[in-house]
Scaffold this motif. Sequence first.
Motif, short mmCIF file in Angstrom:
data_model
loop_
_atom_site.label_atom_id
_atom_site.label_comp_id
_atom_site.label_asym_id
_atom_site.label_seq_id
_atom_site.Cartn_x
_atom_site.Cartn_y
_atom_site.Cartn_z
N ALA A 27 78.15 63.35 -8.06
CA ALA A 27 79.27 62.46 -8.37
C ALA A 27 79.63 61.60 -7.17
O ALA A 27 79.41 61.98 -6.02
N PHE A 28 80.22 60.43 -7.48
CA PHE A 28 80.62 59.47 -6.45
C PHE A 28 82.11 59.16 -6.57
O PHE A 28 82.63 58.91 -7.66
N SER A 29 82.81 59.18 -5.43
CA SER A 29 84.19 58.72 -5.31
C SER A 29 85.11 59.36 -6.34
O SER A 29 85.32 60.58 -6.32
N SER A 82 83.69 62.21 -7.98
CA SER A 82 83.72 63.42 -7.15
C SER A 82 85.05 64.15 -7.29
O SER A 82 85.10 65.37 -7.27
N TRP A 83 86.14 63.37 -7.40
CA TRP A 83 87.44 64.02 -7.63
C TRP A 83 87.38 64.83 -8.92
O TRP A 83 87.80 65.98 -8.97
N ALA A 123 84.76 65.97 -10.44
CA ALA A 123 83.83 67.10 -10.30
C ALA A 123 84.49 68.27 -9.57
O ALA A 123 84.32 69.43 -9.96
N LEU A 131 77.50 71.35 -6.48
CA LEU A 131 78.12 70.03 -6.41
C LEU A 131 77.45 69.20 -5.31
O LEU A 131 77.36 69.63 -4.16
N SER A 132 77.01 68.00 -5.68
CA SER A 132 76.52 67.02 -4.71
C SER A 132 77.48 65.82 -4.77
O SER A 132 77.49 65.09 -5.77
N LEU A 133 78.28 65.64 -3.72
CA LEU A 133 79.38 64.69 -3.75
C LEU A 133 79.18 63.57 -2.74
O LEU A 133 78.80 63.81 -1.59
N PRO A 137 83.82 61.80 -1.55
CA PRO A 137 84.77 62.41 -2.48
C PRO A 137 86.21 62.02 -2.16
O PRO A 137 86.60 61.87 -1.00
N VAL A 144 78.04 67.36 0.69
CA VAL A 144 78.92 66.19 0.76
C VAL A 144 78.32 65.16 1.70
O VAL A 144 77.91 65.47 2.82
#
Length: 291
Positions: free
Chosen positions: A124-126, A129-130, A132, A146-148, A151, A234
Amino acid sequence: MSGIYRSEAGGLLVRERYLANLALWPVDNDQWRIPTPEGETFVIASGQVTAPPLVLLHGSGSNSAEWASRIPELARHFRVYAIDMIGEPGLSAPSRPDMNSDAYALWLDAVLDHLELARVPIMAFSLGSWLAVDYATRRPERVDRLSLFCPTGIGRQKRGFLLAAILLNSLGRWGKRKTVTGMLGPGVPAMEAAEAEAFLDQVLLVSRHYRYRSEELPVFGDVTLRRLTMPVQVFAGERDVLFDAVGTARRIAATVPHATVRLLPGVGHVVPPRPEAELAFLAGAAPGGVA
């Protein structure tokens, strides 16, 4: 649709551009509209049906086209589900429930249940990510890892850049382009020229017609972040003008000590792809440390 757009006509322009981008999706795919408590949710699935699943969540003011350049490589290894977040300029419902509630977790429950996915890794991006992190702290049994990227909800949200943006935006298209490149950072100039131009045009189109979320993003407390017991990776840009990347890295290191945190020098809010590190982590490489 007009609720999240400045006008119905503007919303249609953004939607038409997105549909044109979807027609250029780089691999074979399936597209679904899934019923949820918040309305329909649009999902693009790529890769072999028998491959392990991977869920993608895009950033604010965006949609799943954000992932197009990454899809060919990811789809070689995973069955990739790119989900248009509700309340954003994609093809999902315009609903924006209270971010301090469990509504987003219930929404994602409905999507994953419909796809028959019991447990998934999430990239997830930005703002994605929140979402996620919110989901993983509420439903840890459903999130494998999780790959952020950059975030939100962890480090301080910066406000200083907004003053410069107001001045630049008064200078016409040139000023607006300077605002966008300054906000997103060196990751945009690092793109191929044609890709960077298309990306900037897309952001400018959305900014003309879309109503960005105005509320402060909820910040996760330390107790909440300690619920992230799954592997976490992250990537944050040290030159991010929107969020305090250094503060984000420090908080994650303190509350999620098993996480891998990569603070990238010379990088802003857009993090260029790092396929080897991303794939190694998603495939199950052991995380750990700050780099």
